[in-house]
Design a protein around this motif. Structure first.
Motif, mmCIF file in Angstrom:
data_model
loop_
_atom_site.group_PDB
_atom_site.id
_atom_site.type_symbol
_atom_site.label_atom_id
_atom_site.label_comp_id
_atom_site.label_asym_id
_atom_site.label_seq_id
_atom_site.Cartn_x
_atom_site.Cartn_y
_atom_site.Cartn_z
ATOM 1 N N SER A 103 0.821 -1.196 0.000
ATOM 2 C CA SER A 103 0.000 0.000 0.000
ATOM 3 C C SER A 103 0.862 1.255 0.000
ATOM 4 O O SER A 103 0.504 2.281 -0.602
ATOM 5 C CB SER A 103 -0.920 -0.001 1.223
ATOM 6 N N THR A 104 2.023 1.178 0.661
ATOM 7 C CA THR A 104 2.949 2.304 0.664
ATOM 8 C C THR A 104 3.383 2.669 -0.748
ATOM 9 O O THR A 104 3.421 3.838 -1.126
ATOM 10 C CB THR A 104 4.188 1.969 1.518
ATOM 11 N N ILE A 105 3.726 1.663 -1.550
ATOM 12 C CA ILE A 105 4.137 1.917 -2.936
ATOM 13 C C ILE A 105 3.011 2.585 -3.711
ATOM 14 O O ILE A 105 3.224 3.540 -4.465
ATOM 15 C CB ILE A 105 4.548 0.607 -3.630
ATOM 16 N N LEU A 106 1.796 2.097 -3.519
ATOM 17 C CA LEU A 106 0.658 2.613 -4.279
ATOM 18 C C LEU A 106 0.297 4.048 -3.892
ATOM 19 O O LEU A 106 -0.259 4.787 -4.699
ATOM 20 C CB LEU A 106 -0.555 1.703 -4.068
ATOM 21 N N HIS A 107 0.611 4.445 -2.665
ATOM 22 C CA HIS A 107 0.213 5.767 -2.194
ATOM 23 C C HIS A 107 1.357 6.759 -2.089
ATOM 24 O O HIS A 107 1.113 7.944 -1.809
ATOM 25 C CB HIS A 107 -0.451 5.654 -0.808
ATOM 26 N N CYS A 108 2.591 6.321 -2.284
ATOM 27 C CA CYS A 108 3.705 7.187 -1.902
ATOM 28 C C CYS A 108 3.757 8.501 -2.688
ATOM 29 O O CYS A 108 4.051 9.557 -2.118
ATOM 30 C CB CYS A 108 5.030 6.445 -1.987
ATOM 31 N N ASP A 109 3.463 8.480 -3.973
ATOM 32 C CA ASP A 109 3.496 9.737 -4.723
ATOM 33 C C ASP A 109 2.358 10.670 -4.305
ATOM 34 O O ASP A 109 2.516 11.898 -4.279
ATOM 35 C CB ASP A 109 3.438 9.466 -6.225
ATOM 36 N N ARG A 110 1.216 10.095 -3.965
ATOM 37 C CA ARG A 110 0.106 10.901 -3.439
ATOM 38 C C ARG A 110 0.473 11.480 -2.081
ATOM 39 O O ARG A 110 0.126 12.628 -1.764
ATOM 40 C CB ARG A 110 -1.160 10.045 -3.306
ATOM 41 N N PHE A 111 1.164 10.694 -1.264
ATOM 42 C CA PHE A 111 1.610 11.168 0.041
ATOM 43 C C PHE A 111 2.593 12.316 -0.125
ATOM 44 O O PHE A 111 2.509 13.331 0.573
ATOM 45 C CB PHE A 111 2.247 10.000 0.794
ATOM 46 N N ARG A 112 3.513 12.174 -1.083
ATOM 47 C CA ARG A 112 4.503 13.229 -1.327
ATOM 48 C C ARG A 112 3.833 14.544 -1.717
ATOM 49 O O ARG A 112 4.281 15.631 -1.329
ATOM 50 C CB ARG A 112 5.465 12.789 -2.446
ATOM 51 N N ALA A 113 2.730 14.447 -2.460
ATOM 52 C CA ALA A 113 2.051 15.647 -2.941
ATOM 53 C C ALA A 113 1.385 16.442 -1.823
ATOM 54 O O ALA A 113 0.991 17.597 -2.038
ATOM 55 C CB ALA A 113 1.008 15.259 -3.992
ATOM 56 N N LEU A 114 1.275 15.869 -0.635
ATOM 57 C CA LEU A 114 0.654 16.576 0.489
ATOM 58 C C LEU A 114 1.576 17.619 1.109
ATOM 59 O O LEU A 114 1.119 18.475 1.867
ATOM 60 C CB LEU A 114 0.251 15.577 1.586
ATOM 61 N N PHE A 115 2.869 17.564 0.774
ATOM 62 C CA PHE A 115 3.852 18.406 1.441
ATOM 63 C C PHE A 115 4.479 19.401 0.472
ATOM 64 O O PHE A 115 4.549 19.156 -0.734
ATOM 65 C CB PHE A 115 4.964 17.536 2.043
ATOM 66 N N PRO A 116 4.984 20.504 0.991
ATOM 67 C CA PRO A 116 5.716 21.443 0.131
ATOM 68 C C PRO A 116 7.035 20.828 -0.325
ATOM 69 O O PRO A 116 7.523 19.861 0.254
ATOM 70 C CB PRO A 116 5.946 22.649 1.054
ATOM 71 N N ASN A 117 7.619 21.390 -1.351
ATOM 72 C CA ASN A 117 8.863 20.849 -1.903
ATOM 73 C C ASN A 117 10.019 20.896 -0.920
ATOM 74 O O ASN A 117 11.014 20.186 -1.074
ATOM 75 C CB ASN A 117 9.239 21.603 -3.182
ATOM 76 N N THR A 118 9.908 21.731 0.097
ATOM 77 C CA THR A 118 10.984 21.864 1.073
ATOM 78 C C THR A 118 11.011 20.720 2.086
ATOM 79 O O THR A 118 11.979 20.562 2.826
ATOM 80 C CB THR A 118 10.857 23.193 1.835
ATOM 81 N N THR A 119 9.949 19.919 2.121
ATOM 82 C CA THR A 119 9.881 18.796 3.054
ATOM 83 C C THR A 119 10.567 17.570 2.456
ATOM 84 O O THR A 119 10.323 17.219 1.312
ATOM 85 C CB THR A 119 8.421 18.442 3.375
ATOM 86 N N ARG A 120 11.431 16.927 3.254
ATOM 87 C CA ARG A 120 12.048 15.675 2.811
ATOM 88 C C ARG A 120 11.041 14.559 3.028
ATOM 89 O O ARG A 120 10.670 14.244 4.154
ATOM 90 C CB ARG A 120 13.327 15.386 3.608
ATOM 91 N N VAL A 121 10.565 13.957 1.934
ATOM 92 C CA VAL A 121 9.562 12.895 2.001
ATOM 93 C C VAL A 121 10.114 11.663 1.301
ATOM 94 O O VAL A 121 10.532 11.724 0.143
ATOM 95 C CB VAL A 121 8.233 13.308 1.330
ATOM 96 N N LYS A 122 10.099 10.543 2.003
ATOM 97 C CA LYS A 122 10.554 9.286 1.406
ATOM 98 C C LYS A 122 9.654 8.158 1.889
ATOM 99 O O LYS A 122 8.852 8.315 2.798
ATOM 100 C CB LYS A 122 12.019 9.019 1.769
ATOM 101 N N GLU A 123 9.808 7.009 1.238
ATOM 102 C CA GLU A 123 8.937 5.879 1.535
ATOM 103 C C GLU A 123 9.777 4.630 1.806
ATOM 104 O O GLU A 123 10.785 4.391 1.158
ATOM 105 C CB GLU A 123 8.002 5.570 0.345
ATOM 106 N N GLY A 124 9.323 3.844 2.774
ATOM 107 C CA GLY A 124 9.976 2.574 3.039
ATOM 108 C C GLY A 124 8.951 1.470 3.025
ATOM 109 O O GLY A 124 7.856 1.619 3.566
ATOM 110 N N GLU A 125 9.285 0.337 2.431
ATOM 111 C CA GLU A 125 8.275 -0.705 2.336
ATOM 112 C C GLU A 125 8.870 -2.093 2.441
ATOM 113 O O GLU A 125 10.026 -2.340 2.155
ATOM 114 C CB GLU A 125 7.504 -0.585 1.008
ATOM 115 N N LEU A 126 7.987 -3.006 2.900
ATOM 116 C CA LEU A 126 8.277 -4.426 2.893
ATOM 117 C C LEU A 126 6.975 -5.102 2.525
ATOM 118 O O LEU A 126 5.993 -4.995 3.245
ATOM 119 C CB LEU A 126 8.760 -4.883 4.280
ATOM 120 N N ALA A 127 6.931 -5.787 1.379
ATOM 121 C CA ALA A 127 5.646 -6.271 0.891
ATOM 122 C C ALA A 127 5.686 -7.746 0.561
ATOM 123 O O ALA A 127 6.725 -8.313 0.262
ATOM 124 C CB ALA A 127 5.233 -5.503 -0.369
#
Length: 298
Positions: A98-122
């Protein structure tokens, strides 16, 4: 800000233990101990994607996991998440997918100045996912970058999704995921009785020679699949040979063992998240599953 989701039955049965990446002890979690952390139970069966108005008339079930995800994000933003300097969306098992499927949408919630990354185990299963897509009416919600290239039923498999993820992604997994082997892989092998895997799925000590051979074959396939992915500089990889289902919420496996290139998974993810170093390591030396538990006799 760390947002976690999980399907692990141990956490559902016994409750959440804030260990591993959620630990507030700087000794065991030096890079993330003082973060705000939110754990969201995975309860909808659709990877937080579905949005079906009609209630299933047979079982009186609703399929609205996408609304759960949106509601959680809205509440977190209202509480100040939008102002975070660092943010990570992470999960394990189905939560990792689910993290992979949502990560770009999650990134879009923050300004460009925020460091946003995703970690997953599926973990994943093709027949199961085809049923999930049909029951939850997900076909139109799948990433078009994947569904336009292949059978949409394959678009809940991590190997077909990660190449199109724009947000930096860290993949932490075992080549011998004990849950995936016991509940997914062996079901694809004709003539095998899943009931005979009950003991083996708990401990390598209870596996016979035939079962060990099957586990070895699974690991070989898994490693080759991951090696086929392009080595994006923004993507981290930690693929060990432990007979485990998760690393990130277990203190021992987060900070002590397994180790690749002299780093635990916690150290590797911390260095990757804060841009201290790139980490892309696959254990190619161990062809068989390894014991990675404290106080193990093996």
């Amino acid at each position: 800000m760390s947002y976690l989701e999980s399907t692990d039955y141990e956490f559902i049965k016994y409750g959440i233990t804030f260990k591993g990446i959620l630990d507030s002890d700087s000794q065991f979690n030096p890079d993330f101990y003082n973060w705000h952390k939110v754990f969201v139970h995975y309860c909808d069966g659709s990877l937080f994607l579905s949005d079906v108005d009609q209630v299933d008339p047979t079982n009186n079930i609703t399929f609205r996991g996408g609304r759960i995800y949106n509601a959680v994000m809205e509440e977190m933003l209202d509480k100040g998440m939008w102002n975070a300097h660092n943010a990570m969306l992470t999960g394990f098992s189905a939560g990792g997918l689910s993290t992979i499927l949502h990560c770009d949408r999650f990134r879009a919630l923050f300004p460009n100045t925020t460091r946003v990354k995703e970690g997953e185990l599926a973990n994943q299963s093709d027949s199961h996912f085809a049923g999930v897509i049909a029951a939850n009416e997900l076909r139109a919600l799948l990433p078009s970058s994947c569904a336009s290239k292949r059978d949409p039923n394959l678009c809940l498999f991590a190997e077909y999704l990660v190449e199109d993820v724009a947000t930096p992604l860290f993949i932490a997994e075992s080549a011998f995921d004990m849950f995936q082997i016991a509940y997914d892989f062996i079901l694809t092998i004709p003539g095998l009785d899943p009931r005979k895997w009950e003991n083996c799925s708990r401990s390598l000590e209870q596996c016979n020679a035939t079962q060990i051979g099957i586990i070895k074959d699974f690991g070989t396939i898994f490693k080759k699949t991951l090696m086929k992915l392009n080595n994006s500089s923004s993507r981290g990889v930690f693929l060990d040979s432990c007979y485990l289902h998760t690393h990130i919420l277990q203190s021992y496996n987060w900070i002590f063992f397994p180790v690749l290139d002299n780093k635990s998974v916690g150290k590797a993810i911390g260095d990757w998240f804060y841009d201290r170093s790139i980490f892309q390591e696959i254990d190619a030396l161990n062809l068989y599953p390894q014991y990675c538990y404290p106080l193990s006799k093996k």
